[in-house]
Design a protein around this motif. Structure first.
Motif, PDB file in Angstrom:
ATOM      1  N   VAL A 126      19.481  40.851-130.839  1.00 13.50           N
ATOM      2  CA  VAL A 126      19.977  39.801-131.834  1.00 13.50           C
ATOM      3  C   VAL A 126      19.441  38.437-131.821  1.00 13.50           C
ATOM      4  O   VAL A 126      19.100  38.001-132.782  1.00 13.50           O
ATOM      5  CB  VAL A 126      21.668  39.693-131.769  1.00 13.50           C
ATOM      6  N   TYR A 127      19.388  38.130-130.529  1.00 10.93           N
ATOM      7  CA  TYR A 127      18.835  36.675-130.313  1.00 10.93           C
ATOM      8  C   TYR A 127      17.414  36.650-130.667  1.00 10.93           C
ATOM      9  O   TYR A 127      16.662  35.788-131.354  1.00 10.93           O
ATOM     10  CB  TYR A 127      19.062  36.130-129.161  1.00 10.93           C
ATOM     11  N   MET A 128      16.499  37.827-129.974  1.00  8.48           N
ATOM     12  CA  MET A 128      15.023  37.779-130.082  1.00  8.48           C
ATOM     13  C   MET A 128      14.851  37.946-131.564  1.00  8.48           C
ATOM     14  O   MET A 128      13.677  37.739-131.803  1.00  8.48           O
ATOM     15  CB  MET A 128      14.671  38.992-128.934  1.00  8.48           C
ATOM     16  N   ALA A 129      15.394  38.805-132.184  1.00  6.06           N
ATOM     17  CA  ALA A 129      15.047  38.868-133.651  1.00  6.06           C
ATOM     18  C   ALA A 129      15.045  37.782-134.184  1.00  6.06           C
ATOM     19  O   ALA A 129      13.964  37.339-135.183  1.00  6.06           O
ATOM     20  CB  ALA A 129      16.012  39.902-134.322  1.00  6.06           C
ATOM     21  N   GLN A 130      15.840  36.840-134.153  1.00  2.00           N
ATOM     22  CA  GLN A 130      15.922  35.529-134.847  1.00  2.00           C
ATOM     23  C   GLN A 130      14.667  34.834-134.192  1.00  2.00           C
ATOM     24  O   GLN A 130      14.076  33.745-134.820  1.00  2.00           O
ATOM     25  CB  GLN A 130      17.200  34.675-134.435  1.00  2.00           C
ATOM     26  N   ALA A 131      14.475  34.739-132.938  1.00  3.70           N
ATOM     27  CA  ALA A 131      13.383  34.101-132.371  1.00  3.70           C
ATOM     28  C   ALA A 131      12.096  34.557-132.895  1.00  3.70           C
ATOM     29  O   ALA A 131      11.039  33.527-133.297  1.00  3.70           O
ATOM     30  CB  ALA A 131      13.082  34.171-130.788  1.00  3.70           C
ATOM     31  N   TYR A 132      11.960  35.888-133.084  1.00  5.33           N
ATOM     32  CA  TYR A 132      10.656  36.438-133.747  1.00  5.33           C
ATOM     33  C   TYR A 132      10.520  36.029-134.959  1.00  5.33           C
ATOM     34  O   TYR A 132       9.394  35.524-135.455  1.00  5.33           O
ATOM     35  CB  TYR A 132      10.659  37.855-133.721  1.00  5.33           C
TER      36      TYR A 132
END
Ligand SMILES: [Ca+2]
Ligand SMILES: [Ca+2]
Ligand SMILES: [Ca+2]
Ligand SMILES: [Mg+2]
Ligand SMILES: [Mg+2]
Ligand SMILES: [Mg+2]
Ligand SMILES: [Mg+2]
Lengths: 752, 752
Positions: B150-156
């Motif tokens: 969930v977090y890494m998708a936003q970072a990406y």
């Protein structure tokens, strides 16, 4: 005692030749000059103005309700008791408002109330409650009667000039002298002691003496009753002595005796806070009315030093360390400390750090001292109040042990070590005990007292039986207990003859704050030396406490070393078993109040124990011997009225041993938040703790951390000389140092 | 279930014909338009600027240390677990900084970290810790793996445009799709449930789907796996069902099922707080990328209503009421609630009361919602957050009972009443239980959970055995327990089929806030109706709670009614005896964890019990019958690892009785301060409580105070109609009223 002879003689001579001349009023605390200054300034000094507005609001509300002077009936917590307390506060404050605002209705209110007391007092029998060794009339004890007079004397002072002479005469003859005689001549067992009770009594008589210009009463206040008719060895209902051989009496003796030259009060800060008020207000009144007596300069300014000492005996949120009988939560936010801080600032050199304490208190006195503080704050002079490590001697000449406070960081870690005298009737059998704070939170607690002050349902708000059977006992403290008996066998007379001895105190090194003291009388034949070192070593994660005991004894005996941790147990490195039913740990000396919850043994030479406390994680690592037991217990057994808190303790028990050494590290680490749910550094950094050397003169401890880093602490257990050279050989390596101790940061990889 | 068929069908049709077109980035939470606005405003919006500065400081510090992507090894609390958690937060925040500040080093940091994961992930075995029913790879459970995504998708998303296409392809194919498949296709038992675990899984797959424009993954996120291969009736390691008959799956089903139309989440606020984050961020991402799905308007704005519901389930300092498994202390200061409050304000009508919550939180999100909140505060729009009494239904259609909160004054007295459904696997057997707060302090507590979240030493930070054996059991709650067994025999399957029924809720009268609900399934053959009324009557000193049980049963059985008071017992009006040793109160159903400390009987028809709590005095007065026993017990028996708090309880035990009535008043009064030592109003104002009428349809209670003033409460126990007329004759006098209850302020001098 000899050292007060000369000033006492001078005072006596002064007194004999001194005839008071009518002066200006008010004169005691608020002075005519002070009133003038206040009238000039108020309205533009925010904290003073806010305090004035608050007092005015309270007094106006009470005046709207009307005066009630009920027939005395109740204990503390009951209506008549609380009403009479409220009355004297209202009278004092109304008097202050009269002086500052000049509104006559306030003076009328004071007068009307005083006359209601005047009408009732002479006909009053003793208070119906019979518990006290010195019953009052308005209250169940002379103590409260004296407080009443300390306040009413000030109230009277504010309206003295305004009152017709006939009114003054009537009040003085029918009320004030009657009360003054009652609490002194009629109650010598209360009045002629060395005790905070007597201080109140002396100050009460002295304040009204100064207000009335009555020299006979003033002498009685300063020097006590010449012939009290008391027998030696009599005790009060708390078990405190009323009269011992050679005892002096009166205000000056009470100022001389319980205060050490450092300003430490032998009963501890909780009672010092209470006792300070009469000392200070009568001291200021003497300063104002009899400046030639130099009351504030007495014993090298001991009254002002006492305020500093008291403030230094608080945790980071201003709460007093609970030494001896002490209710937890009492703090420098109390009214007495507003008085103390205001006076210390105004009369004691205007220390700007005191202003930040006053800011935290949020109020000032309605007199020239309060004005001075409020003006200092308004002028932006306040500086942060910084507390450092301090060693305070106990005893009139400072030769009866003391209390040391070690502090690391900004009160991140605070250790309070008690090696003092008995502390009079409120003292505990707690020789060489300590407690530990992390900022304002207790990490290792002193239990405090067993009393719900002023809560009537709990024994009338007075001391409960468990105060003596539990709170005073040695096992209730973080100190060594031999053969399951309290220090001095729990005998007050014996305890009162002794005190512990300072070995050394050194706060000069920022990285090691250290204190060491010995006790040889608590258990005859056993000499115990406890050394507490707060060590900051950049290689270690956080500062930690080393707690080292060197015990000399010829016979085999059992040792219990309790640690009253606060929080939830997380982990031990030793196995333990839990009993199916909980039984008391013992039969007496406080042991009957502990339930044994678990019992274990350490196989590794180190017992480790960690818990979650309010500010994070804490771990304790203790060296152990083969037969040692680890007892986990909890307060609350034999407590039929549920007077005790169910607090936990870890006890290291060493059976059948003569001389021995205990070494323990207590280490705060990491943090936890139930909001972020982040647990940081939740495990101890101590890998191994070992006693690597021990003989008659030296003890050495090695401390290895989880990264393999090792350090060495060496202690000279007999010599406290700062110049003496020492050396020991450990595993073939020679370690040399000068002075009573040394911490070698690079201690090599020494392990036992 | 039928009601979601139509929107689901529409969504399905939309999805089939919908071809995503490449749009602007970032697009998920932070949008390109939002970034433009932030770049215009920041520097002059204090709370936003402070939040930005704080994030920048954290990220810069981490970047200075360098990236660490360790081989997974530890449970929560251990290094690798905490490091991977920290990594995804840092990646997200660095991405935000890149967008706001335009400094390329932040984008490089995100890229470098993602490539370290890319290099490692495909070769990773399952995590070595084997506790979970759905083990992860980076973490010990798929749950954390999903949070990571969930977090890494936003970072990406924040560096998508900046990355070369080849880099994107590599990350998408070797990392993101692999993780997405792992947590869904490879773990259907985790992914395809109705459970907060699945919500995280669905949101994780959905967020990366939106970032990558992958429609197949988006369908999987919204509707779950078509064929999960799971058997019906399988349970997870917490005892929760994985699949039941007719179960839907995917994000929309998870949004449909656990939330009631009022926004109450069936697991309770602690898990709602945790679950809200994926609901909200995926909801906002859908709103931004697929506005045509109207995710935020789904089920009449249930997502935004849920934020209101969650905030209403807090005490006065913002801590969530601990319903079901819940760690105490968790509050609206948590990061998830910053997200929730920012989103609710920005996307939900800009309620100015939310701004004061955001002020208390002291931080905002670094996106357009956070900017909006900070600008609202800067513009002085904040209003106090006022909490009132509220009744929140439970169940997808709001027909499975609920939770009611009664509040008197400004949260001076708050009562939380649970008459809801089981609450999934984190539910407790606590039908009709309640807890009571005085401002932010617990007066009568719900125990909460037995778990030290993320503290490794305590069972890896996971649920401890005593959570099931104690915390979930009925006797651990302030509710009625029959024959020493828990509700539904402590059987989860049975409990999951039932819920309590609202009788009525009425918060329309400022002087009586009242709720009444019944439970007929917890003990077959026994119908219990509990009525809680917060009564403000100016004749009485302070508002009080009336707790009234009407129990119908045909057989004689034993009733235990516990009150988990917090504080120190002051006084009882009944005699009791204390056992010499403490033994467990029972053998099972949680009774094995209670020690019996005292046992008494009431001779007077009223048992009175008062205690000192953190905010003052509290008294409980209960009607008693001749054979009733008063048991005083304490948590902590059979607790070998010291996992339980030693908290006290008063239990009213009624043996061998069929139908019966319990009436109790809980009354806060007065105040106490350890600083002023003033004890005000320390005794109960209740003189006598009596059941003056009881038949199949009506129960009446008279309440007499210490001044002889009497009032009468009458309840229709069967009819909840607001229009129905009722009357009863008591001692020859007829009392008539309309509706399910009536409080007669002038109840005459009725006494039994
Ligand atoms: Ca404190
Ligand atoms: Ca709270
Ligand atoms: Ca709280
Ligand atoms: Mg003590
Ligand atoms: Mg504190
Ligand atoms: Mg519960
Ligand atoms: Mg709170």
């Amino acid at each position: 005692m000899l050292k007060i002879a000369l000033p006492a003689l001078i005072l006596l001579l002064l007194a004999v030749f001194f005839r008071p001349t009518p002066g200006e009023y008010p004169r005691l605390i608020l002075t005519a000059e002070g009133v003038g200054e206040i009238r000039n300034e108020f309205g533009s000094v925010p904290l003073f103005d806010a305090s004035l507005a608050k007092v005015k609001e309270d007094v106006d509300a009470e005046m709207a309700v009307g005066i009630d002077v009920p027939v005395p009936k109740d204990f503390s917590g009951g209506y008549t008791h609380e009403r009479h307390k409220r009355n004297y506060l209202m009278a004092l404050q109304a008097g202050q408002l009269y002086q500052i605002l000049g509104e006559e209705r306030y003076a009328q209110y004071v007068r009307d109330m005083l006359f209601e007391y005047e009408a009732m007092y002479s006909g009053l029998p003793l208070h119906p409650m019979e518990r006290s060794y010195a019953r009052g009339k308005l209250f169940w004890q002379c103590l409260n009667e004296s407080v009443w007079l300390v306040y009413m004397a000030q109230a009277y002072d504010t309206i003295y000039t305004w009152l017709p002479a006939a009114d003054r005469e009537r009040l003085e003859n029918n009320l004030f002298r009657v009360v003054a005689d009652f609490i002194s001549v009629e109650n010598p067992q209360f009045y002629n002691r060395i005790h905070n009770h007597s201080t109140w009594g002396n100050a009460a008589v002295g304040m009204i003496a100064l207000a009335m210009d009555d020299d006979e009463l003033l002498q009685r206040a300063l020097y006590g009753l010449t012939d009290d008719g008391l027998e030696l060895g009599v005790k009060d209902d708390d078990g405190g002595f009323i009269k011992v051989a050679g005892q002096k009496a009166g205000f000056l003796a009470n100022l001389e005796d319980p205060f050490s030259p450092d300003g430490y009060y032998t009963e501890g800060p909780y009672y010092q806070r209470y006792a300070m008020y009469p000392f200070l207000v009568f001291g200021i009144a003497l300063h104002n009315v009899k400046p030639e007596l130099k009351a504030l300069q007495y014993k090298e300014n001991v009254l002002l030093k006492a305020v500093d000492a008291l403030l230094s005996l608080t945790d980071s949120d201003g709460e007093f360390f609970p030494l001896n009988d002490a209710q937890k939560g009492m703090s420098y936010h109390s009214a007495e400390l507003v008085t103390a801080v205001n006076i210390a600032y105004h009369y004691g050199g205007q220390n700007p750090q005191l202003l930040s304490v006053a800011e935290a208190q949020g109020q000032v006195l309605l007199d020239q001292a309060g004005l001075s503080v409020a003006m200092g704050i308004a002028a932006g002079k306040a500086e942060p109040f910084i507390k450092t490590s301090v060693n305070l001697s106990d005893g009139p000449q400072g030769q009866k042990g003391g209390v040391a406070v070690l502090r690391a960081g900004r009160e991140d870690l605070t250790v309070v070590f008690k090696y003092a005298a008995q502390g009079l009737s409120h003292g505990h059998y707690d020789k060489l005990s300590f407690s530990m704070f992390d900022k304002g939170e207790e990490v290792l607690q002193d239990y405090g007292l067993v009393r719900f002050v002023n809560i009537g349902q709990k024994g009338g708000g007075n001391y409960l039986p468990e105060n003596a059977s539990w709170a005073k006992q040695s096992i209730a403290h973080n100190t060594l207990v031999v053969n399951e008996t309290s220090h001095f066998g729990g005998d007050y007379e014996t305890g009162s003859q002794h005190h512990s001895e300072l070995h050394f105190f050194d706060a000069g090194n920022e990285n090691i704050q250290i204190v060491s003291a010995s006790e040889s009388n608590a258990y005859p034949g056993t000499r115990k030396l406890r050394t507490l070192a707060l060590i900051k070593n950049e290689k270690f994660r956080e500062p930690f406490l080393l707690d080292l005991w060197k015990v000399d004894a010829d016979v085999e005996q059992q040792y219990d070393l309790p640690y009253y941790y606060l929080g939830q147990l997380l982990e031990t490195n030793f196995a333990y078993s839990n009993p199916r039913v909980l039984e008391p740990l013992g039969e007496s000396s406080g042991y009957q109040h502990l339930y044994l919850e678990a019992q274990g043994e350490s196989e590794t030479g180190n017992a480790k124990f960690s818990w979650l406390g309010p500010n994070g994680f804490y771990s304790l690592t203790a060296t152990t011997e083969a037969d040692d037991q680890l007892l986990m217990a909890r307060v609350g057994a034999n407590d039929p009225d549920f007077n005790l808190r169910r607090d936990p303790v870890l006890i290291l028990r060493r059976p059948a041993t003569a001389g021995t050494v205990f070494a323990t590290i207590i280490e705060p680490h990491g943090s936890y938040s139930p909001v972020s749910e982040l647990a940081l550094e939740s495990r101890t950094a101590v890998e191994q703790l070992a006693i690597v050397y021990d003989d008659d003169n030296y003890t050495a401890i090695s401390i290895a951390d989880i990264n393999g880093y090792s350090s060495l602490f060496v202690l000279a257990t007999q010599s406290s000389s700062e110049d003496e050279q020492h050396s020991v050989v450990i595993d073939g390596k020679t370690w040399s140092w000068q002075g009573p101790y040394r911490y070698f940061e690079q201690g090599g990889s020494i392990q036992k």
